[in-house]
Scaffold this motif. Structure first.
Motif, PDB file in Angstrom:
ATOM      1  N   ASN A  38      41.044  16.745  -0.272  1.00 12.34           N
ATOM      2  CA  ASN A  38      41.956  15.741   0.228  1.00 12.34           C
ATOM      3  C   ASN A  38      41.275  14.687   0.185  1.00 12.34           C
ATOM      4  O   ASN A  38      40.061  14.689   0.408  1.00 12.34           O
ATOM      5  N   SER A  40      41.856   9.873   0.471  1.00 16.62           N
ATOM      6  CA  SER A  40      42.774   8.848   0.664  1.00 16.62           C
ATOM      7  C   SER A  40      43.568   8.505  -0.412  1.00 16.62           C
ATOM      8  O   SER A  40      43.347   8.753  -1.560  1.00 16.62           O
ATOM      9  N   SER A  98      48.198  13.632  -0.719  1.00 18.32           N
ATOM     10  CA  SER A  98      47.111  13.751   0.147  1.00 18.32           C
ATOM     11  C   SER A  98      45.684  13.956  -0.511  1.00 18.32           C
ATOM     12  O   SER A  98      44.582  14.253  -0.142  1.00 18.32           O
TER      13      SER A  98
END
Length: 167
Positions: A38, A40, A98
């Motif tokens: 995961n 940004s 994500s």
């Protein structure tokens, strides 16, 4: 303790023990594993557009994952060294944007399974993604590494069901 419930990597004295696979049949064995990193949206965009300062993150992570599978027995103490015939690493952007899902497939004709190699391939690919991107996104999270399917051996075909979890 019944023989079926005994841990196979422990001998009758409770000592670590490499399983003897000498008498097992040679069969085609395949294992799939999966995990995610995961991150940004900005980091994901850098990777997908190949604009990351360190170069093609997927290419490096793919090679690292393949190398990880090949080195599994050097990393996991009681794993048998295996003659892998195929290792494939795939990356997909998560639908919600994500992060990245990593899938590994390991294959061979042998006497023992390749689940550990597939798990190691995903783990090393994820660690490589993290390493290459940590300067721009130190808050990334590696999670959900699991075997999703295996074929071959005496247990035949096994596939993870969505509801299978171990909390």
């Amino acid at each position: 303790m019944s023989e079926k419930n005994m841990l196979s990597h422990v001998n009758e004295h409770g000592e670590a023990n490499m399983v003897d696979v000498t008498d097992k049949s040679v069969t085609q064995r395949v294992a799939y594993a999966q995990g995610r990193v995961n991150m940004s949206a900005q980091t994901l965009a850098l990777i997908n557009s190949k604009q990351h300062a360190k170069g093609d993150v997927f290419a490096v992570a793919r090679i690292a994952g393949i190398q990880g599978a090949k080195k599994c027995s050097d990393l996991i103490p009681l794993c048998h060294p295996l003659m892998l015939t195929k290792v494939q690493i795939d990356f997909a952007t998560l639908k919600d944007g994500s992060g990245i899902e990593i899938t590994a497939m390991c294959k061979l004709a042998g006497q023992t399974g390749v689940e550990m190699e597939a798990l190691t391939a995903v783990s090393v690919a994820a660690l490589t993604l993290f390493d290459m991107c940590k300067a721009v996104d130190p808050s990334m999270v590696i999670e959900g590494i699991k075997v999703t399917e295996k074929l071959g051996g005496k247990t035949g075909h096994w596939q993870r069901r969505e509801e299978q979890t171990h909390d």
